[in-house]
Design a protein around this motif. Sequence first.
Motif, mmCIF file in Angstrom:
data_model
loop_
_atom_site.group_PDB
_atom_site.id
_atom_site.type_symbol
_atom_site.label_atom_id
_atom_site.label_comp_id
_atom_site.label_asym_id
_atom_site.label_seq_id
_atom_site.Cartn_x
_atom_site.Cartn_y
_atom_site.Cartn_z
ATOM 1 N N ASN A 45 34.991 33.720 30.713
ATOM 2 C CA ASN A 45 36.059 33.143 29.942
ATOM 3 C C ASN A 45 37.520 33.537 30.120
ATOM 4 N N ASN A 46 37.723 34.368 31.283
ATOM 5 C CA ASN A 46 39.339 34.638 31.479
ATOM 6 C C ASN A 46 39.729 33.326 31.789
ATOM 7 N N PRO A 47 41.024 33.176 30.962
ATOM 8 C CA PRO A 47 41.767 32.039 31.455
ATOM 9 C C PRO A 47 42.218 31.956 32.804
ATOM 10 N N THR A 48 42.727 32.937 33.321
ATOM 11 C CA THR A 48 43.194 33.122 34.665
ATOM 12 C C THR A 48 42.172 32.395 35.692
ATOM 13 N N LEU A 49 41.038 32.816 35.329
ATOM 14 C CA LEU A 49 39.742 32.509 36.334
ATOM 15 C C LEU A 49 39.296 31.170 36.126
ATOM 16 N N THR A 135 41.147 35.467 43.585
ATOM 17 C CA THR A 135 41.434 35.548 42.153
ATOM 18 C C THR A 135 40.258 36.390 41.292
ATOM 19 N N GLU A 136 39.124 36.079 41.478
ATOM 20 C CA GLU A 136 37.963 36.619 40.802
ATOM 21 C C GLU A 136 37.816 38.136 41.061
ATOM 22 N N ALA A 137 38.144 38.447 42.351
ATOM 23 C CA ALA A 137 38.142 39.923 42.702
ATOM 24 C C ALA A 137 39.432 40.717 41.882
ATOM 25 N N SER A 138 40.548 39.973 41.882
ATOM 26 C CA SER A 138 41.618 40.737 41.162
ATOM 27 C C SER A 138 41.487 40.565 39.804
ATOM 28 N N ILE A 139 40.598 39.806 39.090
ATOM 29 C CA ILE A 139 40.282 39.884 37.738
ATOM 30 C C ILE A 139 39.401 40.854 37.524
ATOM 31 N N PHE A 140 38.328 41.075 38.239
ATOM 32 C CA PHE A 140 37.497 41.902 38.092
ATOM 33 C C PHE A 140 38.159 43.496 38.216
ATOM 34 N N ALA A 426 38.310 53.493 43.961
ATOM 35 C CA ALA A 426 37.182 53.080 44.686
ATOM 36 C C ALA A 426 36.679 51.649 44.491
ATOM 37 N N PHE A 427 36.989 51.295 43.401
ATOM 38 C CA PHE A 427 36.795 49.502 43.144
ATOM 39 C C PHE A 427 37.785 48.834 43.750
ATOM 40 N N SER A 428 38.989 49.409 43.938
ATOM 41 C CA SER A 428 40.005 48.737 44.724
ATOM 42 C C SER A 428 39.642 48.732 46.224
ATOM 43 N N VAL A 429 38.982 49.631 46.660
ATOM 44 C CA VAL A 429 38.497 49.677 48.089
ATOM 45 C C VAL A 429 37.387 48.445 48.524
#
Length: 499
Positions: A45-49, A135-140, A426-429
């Motif tokens: 549902n994220n509009p950016t994604l 984009t997906e990784a950035s939203i997550f 850690a998630f950013s890694v």
Amino acid sequence: MHDRDIIKTGRRTRWLAGLAIGALAVASPVQAETLQGALAKAYENNPTLTGARAGQRANDENVPIQKASGLPNVGTQAEYQEYLVIPGNSFTSPSRILGVNAQLSVPIYQGGAVRNAVKAAKYRVEAGQADLRATEASIFSQVVGAYMDVIRDIAIVQLNQKNVSVLKTNLQATSDRFEIGDLTRTDVAQSQARLSLAEGDLRTAEANLIRSRESYIKLVGDAPVDLQAPPALPNLPTTAEEAVAIALDNNPDIASANELINAGRADIGVARAARMPKVSATLGGGYSDYLGSLRGVDQNGNRFAQTTKSSTAGVTLTLPIFQGGRPSAQVRQAQSRTSQAIENYVGVERDVIAQTRGAYAAWQANERIIAATEQAVSANGLSLEGVRAENSVGTRSILDILNAEQEYLNTQVQLVSARRNSYVAAFSVLAAMGKAEARDLGIDSGGTLYDPEVNYRRVKGQIWDWADDPKPQQVATDTKGVPAATANVPASVDTALPQ
């Protein structure tokens, strides 16, 4: 509709397995939320994604658009004319005519322009698919940060609430002892001042919690309700060098930059085609009907035929000789843009290396901060108990108690903040390593995941002129109906952060 283009994934990790807690919601009107659930909602549902997916579908269409330049073109034309004024000395002119013409044009050789344009479009499709991964990784990453922010800020509000409650009790006890002459007015004033500051800190913490909840709503599309502690992250590297090596192989930004270099090289071929010969074949036919209005007779006394037919076939060779330097300028321009793409690749690679190393360093630093702060919390808890005991025998002042309580609160806040920072780092890694996408995290959106390759395969060979898609529809959910966030928190202190 196309955001539902999907492929069934045969691999499912158990990284965020926590949905079993949903069984507890059978007897409860409010269901607890897991991090996996939040990521799944954002994935859908994220509009950016969802907007990035639509943009990639538009990018896919460049391949059939470029292919069309090398395919035959068929056209027809029908025309009806009524001659309102006929010259007086014209004895054979018709007064009306109906004409129909058709033409087939077949490109035979375009100097490599079509071939290279299609190659460039394909490379840009692959670059766009990599951008969609990024984009997906950035939203997550943003969702994980918002999720952890809410948990952290709930804990900080709870800690400040507890501190205000303790300081109120202290103030009451100090006032009682002042009434019997055991303490001075200064002690009461100190307790009152510290309580006022604590109440201000609580208001600030509540405002921060509201902001974090609103950020969560913006990203996920739903209010955060009873967020559960996040699970341990999988497949974290043991060294920064290991993380960088994986990132250089898997980071989607690097993959996109590399495909853009390939596209730029194909663009050079397109530009060079402007000075090459071009060959095309044409086949045409025509039919005219004067609708009985053609006057006159031939030499044999027969009336002129009222219909005519014609057909033509030919080959056209176009050989550019001089174009004012335009082709060379276009080639040099494409070469310069390719050089820019190469330099951009180096810049992206540098950014990924720095991002990976920085995230790894932040993760390791916060792990050490957690260990040190846990010891500080334990020590400050013992210190507070000791200061209170010493105050009861007259060797410590009220101010000493207030300072010990403040230090204990500060270290507790530092601990929950460090736990949040460690998890997010850690998630950013993982994100920098290219391992923070739905396919890596076991996100289950109804058992299927969006695959951009599905739409590309659907349209890349499409040559039908009437193959439109359905009318565009909104995919992302809006948040107008989500109630405004509040600073309400559970009564007990439960940080819900990884220990």
